[in-house]
Each structure stands twice: as C-alpha cells, then as structure tokens.
Design a protein around this motif. Structure first.
Motif, PDB file in Angstrom:
ATOM      1  N   ALA A  29      43.612 -32.874 -32.900  1.00  0.00           N
ATOM      2  CA  ALA A  29      42.876 -31.843 -33.471  1.00  0.00           C
ATOM      3  C   ALA A  29      41.659 -31.388 -32.576  1.00  0.00           C
ATOM      4  CB  ALA A  29      42.222 -32.350 -34.922  1.00  0.00           C
ATOM      5  N   PRO A  30      41.290 -32.039 -31.860  1.00  0.00           N
ATOM      6  CA  PRO A  30      40.132 -31.593 -30.936  1.00  0.00           C
ATOM      7  C   PRO A  30      40.693 -30.481 -30.012  1.00  0.00           C
ATOM      8  CG  PRO A  30      39.813 -33.819 -30.766  1.00  0.00           C
ATOM      9  CD  PRO A  30      41.459 -33.687 -31.629  1.00  0.00           C
ATOM     10  N   ARG A  33      40.620 -27.424 -32.150  1.00  0.00           N
ATOM     11  CA  ARG A  33      39.226 -26.952 -32.245  1.00  0.00           C
ATOM     12  C   ARG A  33      38.876 -26.087 -31.030  1.00  0.00           C
ATOM     13  NH1 ARG A  33      36.681 -31.423 -33.403  1.00  0.00           N
ATOM     14  NH2 ARG A  33      36.588 -31.223 -35.427  1.00  0.00           N
ATOM     15  N   GLU A  34      39.211 -26.635 -30.113  1.00  0.00           N
ATOM     16  CA  GLU A  34      38.718 -25.806 -28.833  1.00  0.00           C
ATOM     17  C   GLU A  34      39.553 -24.630 -28.627  1.00  0.00           C
ATOM     18  OE1 GLU A  34      39.347 -26.739 -23.895  1.00  0.00           O
ATOM     19  OE2 GLU A  34      38.780 -28.429 -25.428  1.00  0.00           O
ATOM     20  N   SER A  60      42.077 -34.858 -40.663  1.00  0.00           N
ATOM     21  CA  SER A  60      41.230 -34.481 -39.320  1.00  0.00           C
ATOM     22  C   SER A  60      41.648 -33.025 -38.943  1.00  0.00           C
ATOM     23  CB  SER A  60      41.360 -35.055 -38.131  1.00  0.00           C
ATOM     24  OG  SER A  60      42.691 -35.191 -37.768  1.00  0.00           O
ATOM     25  N   ALA A  61      43.016 -32.647 -39.195  1.00  0.00           N
ATOM     26  CA  ALA A  61      43.477 -31.013 -39.027  1.00  0.00           C
ATOM     27  C   ALA A  61      42.755 -30.299 -39.983  1.00  0.00           C
ATOM     28  CB  ALA A  61      44.795 -31.240 -38.893  1.00  0.00           C
ATOM     29  N   VAL A  64      39.314 -29.575 -38.965  1.00  0.00           N
ATOM     30  CA  VAL A  64      39.223 -28.501 -37.816  1.00  0.00           C
ATOM     31  C   VAL A  64      39.806 -27.086 -38.278  1.00  0.00           C
ATOM     32  CG1 VAL A  64      40.404 -27.847 -35.784  1.00  0.00           C
ATOM     33  CG2 VAL A  64      39.804 -30.270 -35.916  1.00  0.00           C
ATOM     34  N   SER A  67      35.935 -26.166 -40.049  1.00  0.00           N
ATOM     35  CA  SER A  67      35.012 -25.800 -39.167  1.00  0.00           C
ATOM     36  C   SER A  67      35.419 -24.560 -38.296  1.00  0.00           C
ATOM     37  CB  SER A  67      34.952 -27.083 -38.327  1.00  0.00           C
ATOM     38  OG  SER A  67      35.789 -27.379 -37.422  1.00  0.00           O
ATOM     39  N   GLY A  68      36.596 -24.463 -37.981  1.00  0.00           N
ATOM     40  CA  GLY A  68      37.007 -23.158 -37.194  1.00  0.00           C
ATOM     41  C   GLY A  68      36.868 -21.960 -37.903  1.00  0.00           C
ATOM     42  N   TYR A  71      33.247 -21.184 -38.077  1.00  0.00           N
ATOM     43  CA  TYR A  71      32.767 -20.728 -36.902  1.00  0.00           C
ATOM     44  C   TYR A  71      33.166 -19.254 -36.801  1.00  0.00           C
ATOM     45  CZ  TYR A  71      31.906 -20.385 -31.844  1.00  0.00           C
ATOM     46  OH  TYR A  71      31.443 -19.915 -30.600  1.00  0.00           O
TER      47      TYR A  71
END
Length: 110
Positions: A29-30, A33-34, A60-61, A64, A67-68, A71
C-alpha cells in the motif's frame, strides 16, 4: 517496501493512469500511496487507478485510496477507479467506496 508493480500511463483525457497489479496490502500500500501523490502533484486533468489486474485489497489499501482521494480533492484533481474485478468490486461496494469514487467499467455482480 515490497516490490510492487505500478505502471503510469497517459490518459487520453489529459490525465494519468496508475495501472496496479497483484495484491494491495500492508506491504504494498505505501507504494500505491506514493504513486497517487506523484501523479496528483503532476496536476493532471484526472488520475485513474486501474484495478483490472488487482487480485486483492486489504484495509490498508482502502485507507490509501481514501487518503489519496482526499489529497487529490485538495489539489482539485479527480480520482477515479477503473475495471475492478468482481471480488475487488464487492469489497469496494461493501466498504462504501462506490459512493465516494466514480467507478469506470464496473463488473456485473450480484
């Protein structure tokens, strides 16, 4: 961070497509996110997250993706999800994500 394939492709509508493959979980997942942040920072017309080759999403996905989305919303860039398979789509529907994201090419599921 685990090796996690995400291809960034141009979108014919002036956006960016993030083509994700495999399992999106706590280990990968990180990287997603990136990739979302980098795509949004490029100020495309939109970001499409192609889930057609994703076999699994965990909580967690989902975090993300939310949060994406937030953002991108702050940057004025729409984020859409594309081509989720039936299992992934059921998770998106059960978690309420289909109320948040526009889903391109959803599968036919019961």
């Amino acid at each position: 961070m685990a090796d996690f394939p995400i291809r960034v492709l141009p979108d014919f509508q002036g956006g960016a497509i993030l083509a994700v493959q495999g399992e999106v979980d706590v280990a990968t997942a990180p990287a997603l996110r990136e990739a979302i942040v980098r795509a949004v920072d490029g100020r495309p017309a939109r970001v499409v997250i192609d889930l057609g080759a994703v076999s699994f999403l965990d909580s967690s996905a989902l975090g993300v993706l939310i949060s994406g989305y937030k953002y991108a919303l702050g940057a004025g860039v729409p984020v859409l999800l594309s081509k989720p398979g039936p299992g992934v789509y059921r998770l998106l529907r059960t978690s309420g994500m289909v109320e948040i994201f526009e889903i391109l090419d959803p599968p036919e599921v019961d």
